[in-house]
Design a protein around this motif. Structure first.
Motif, PDB file in Angstrom:
ATOM      1  N   HIS A  79       0.860  -1.179   0.000  1.00 12.15           N
ATOM      2  CA  HIS A  79       0.000   0.000   0.000  1.00 12.15           C
ATOM      3  C   HIS A  79       0.897   1.230   0.000  1.00 12.15           C
ATOM      4  O   HIS A  79       1.918   1.254   0.692  1.00 12.15           O
ATOM      5  CB  HIS A  79      -0.894   0.040   1.240  1.00 12.15           C
ATOM      6  CG  HIS A  79      -1.777  -1.152   1.400  1.00 12.15           C
ATOM      7  ND1 HIS A  79      -2.336  -1.501   2.609  1.00 12.15           N
ATOM      8  CD2 HIS A  79      -2.193  -2.087   0.515  1.00 12.15           C
ATOM      9  CE1 HIS A  79      -3.071  -2.587   2.461  1.00 12.15           C
ATOM     10  NE2 HIS A  79      -2.990  -2.971   1.193  1.00 12.15           N
ATOM     11  N   CYS A  80       0.514   2.257  -0.743  1.00  9.32           N
ATOM     12  CA  CYS A  80       1.341   3.466  -0.780  1.00  9.32           C
ATOM     13  C   CYS A  80       0.469   4.701  -0.978  1.00  9.32           C
ATOM     14  O   CYS A  80      -0.374   4.728  -1.879  1.00  9.32           O
ATOM     15  CB  CYS A  80       2.382   3.393  -1.896  1.00  9.32           C
ATOM     16  SG  CYS A  80       3.529   4.800  -1.900  1.00  9.32           S
ATOM     17  N   SER A  81       0.678   5.711  -0.123  1.00  4.93           N
ATOM     18  CA  SER A  81       0.057   7.019  -0.312  1.00  4.93           C
ATOM     19  C   SER A  81       1.079   7.958  -0.927  1.00  4.93           C
ATOM     20  O   SER A  81       2.258   7.946  -0.561  1.00  4.93           O
ATOM     21  CB  SER A  81      -0.432   7.586   1.026  1.00  4.93           C
ATOM     22  OG  SER A  81      -1.553   6.870   1.489  1.00  4.93           O
ATOM     23  N   THR A  97      -3.786   7.263  -3.213  1.00  2.00           N
ATOM     24  CA  THR A  97      -3.314   6.078  -2.481  1.00  2.00           C
ATOM     25  C   THR A  97      -3.588   4.816  -3.290  1.00  2.00           C
ATOM     26  O   THR A  97      -4.683   4.653  -3.840  1.00  2.00           O
ATOM     27  CB  THR A  97      -4.019   5.971  -1.116  1.00  2.00           C
ATOM     28  OG1 THR A  97      -3.719   7.134  -0.332  1.00  2.00           O
ATOM     29  CG2 THR A  97      -3.570   4.727  -0.354  1.00  2.00           C
ATOM     30  N   VAL A 108      -3.671  10.822   5.287  1.00  2.00           N
ATOM     31  CA  VAL A 108      -2.633  10.141   6.056  1.00  2.00           C
ATOM     32  C   VAL A 108      -2.923  10.460   7.515  1.00  2.00           C
ATOM     33  O   VAL A 108      -2.831  11.620   7.942  1.00  2.00           O
ATOM     34  CB  VAL A 108      -1.227  10.614   5.646  1.00  2.00           C
ATOM     35  CG1 VAL A 108      -0.170   9.977   6.530  1.00  2.00           C
ATOM     36  CG2 VAL A 108      -0.959  10.256   4.186  1.00  2.00           C
TER      37      VAL A 108
END
Length: 249
Positions: A79-81, A97, A108
């Motif tokens: 997972h990445c924002s 995201t 966030v």
């Protein structure tokens, strides 16, 4: 921590694919940053800070990036924002995201921001304290109470989800972590939360079940008792969350 070449290979591949987007920084938080990572079970929670605005073309390029990673064994856990220097400080901003293998937008959270400042792992570029303002104890506590009251307490009353491992596991673990944060201002790991739960009155057989799946031992028995386990978890969490919210609101 259990981590093999598969995790490092995915992280290296991700950073390589990300270069064209000129990241200012890439950080890990959650279990990987806090040294409680269990490969194949834990999520790979990442933050990438990009040098520039998030445009429609950026969204397309991020989607293509994650599509190119789809053959990696652990990619479903990644997972990445995506932040920018201009949006990183805004607690309410809904950042692009990648999560659960799709693109969405979400903030966030103060918990993630505190994790980044205390146990965040710098994979490349600037450190979190150079780009993210610190989260105050008041902001952290307010978020934790709101999450327990507005999300988890509501979900406890919805029985249908609680035959699934993820709801039982995260419901009890998140409650224990929330209580410690509100009492002491600390963030604790999932392992620490499991150690504390029996002393907080949680049903010991449910805690043992969570531990056996998160930290399996050879020959550990698998018990088919999902309905009863969910009922025990809900019966405990409903009153426990009510007490927490009453004490800290």
């Amino acid at each position: 921590m259990t981590r093999s070449d598969a995790t490092d290979r995915l992280l290296d591949r991700f950073r390589t694919e990300l270069r064209d987007l000129a990241p200012v920084a890439v950080w890990a938080h959650g279990s990987l940053g806090g040294d409680d990572y269990q490969e194949g079970r834990s999520d790979l929670d990442l933050i990438a800070v990009l040098d520039g605005p998030i445009t429609a073309r950026t969204v397309w390029r991020v989607g293509r990036l994650h599509a190119r990673l789809r053959t990696e064994p652990l990619v479903a856990k990644l997972h990445c924002s995506y932040l920018t220097p201009g949006t990183a400080a805004d607690l309410e901003h809904r950042h692009l995201t990648w999560a659960h293998q799709r693109l969405l937008r979400r903030p966030v959270t103060p918990v993630t921001r505190r994790e980044l400042h205390t146990t965040g792992l710098v994979l490349s570029g600037e450190r979190p304290e150079h780009l993210l303002p610190p989260v105050t104890d008041g902001e952290l506590a307010a978020f934790v109470v709101r999450d327990q009251r507005d999300f988890w307490r509501r979900e406890v009353d919805r029985a249908s989800n609680w035959t699934q491992d993820i709801w039982v596991d995260m419901g009890l673990i998140t409650y224990a972590r929330a209580l410690v944060t509100l009492k002491d201002g600390r963030l604790i790991s999932k392992r620490e939360a499991l150690d504390l739960l029996p002393g907080l009155g949680a049903p010991v057989e449910v805690v043992a079940d969570i531990r056996s799946r998160r930290y399996p031992e050879p020959g550990a028995p698998v018990q088919e008792w999902a309905a009863r386990r969910g009922r025990l978890a809900r019966d405990y969490l409903g009153p426990a969350i009510d007490r927490l919210v009453a004490a800290y609101t």
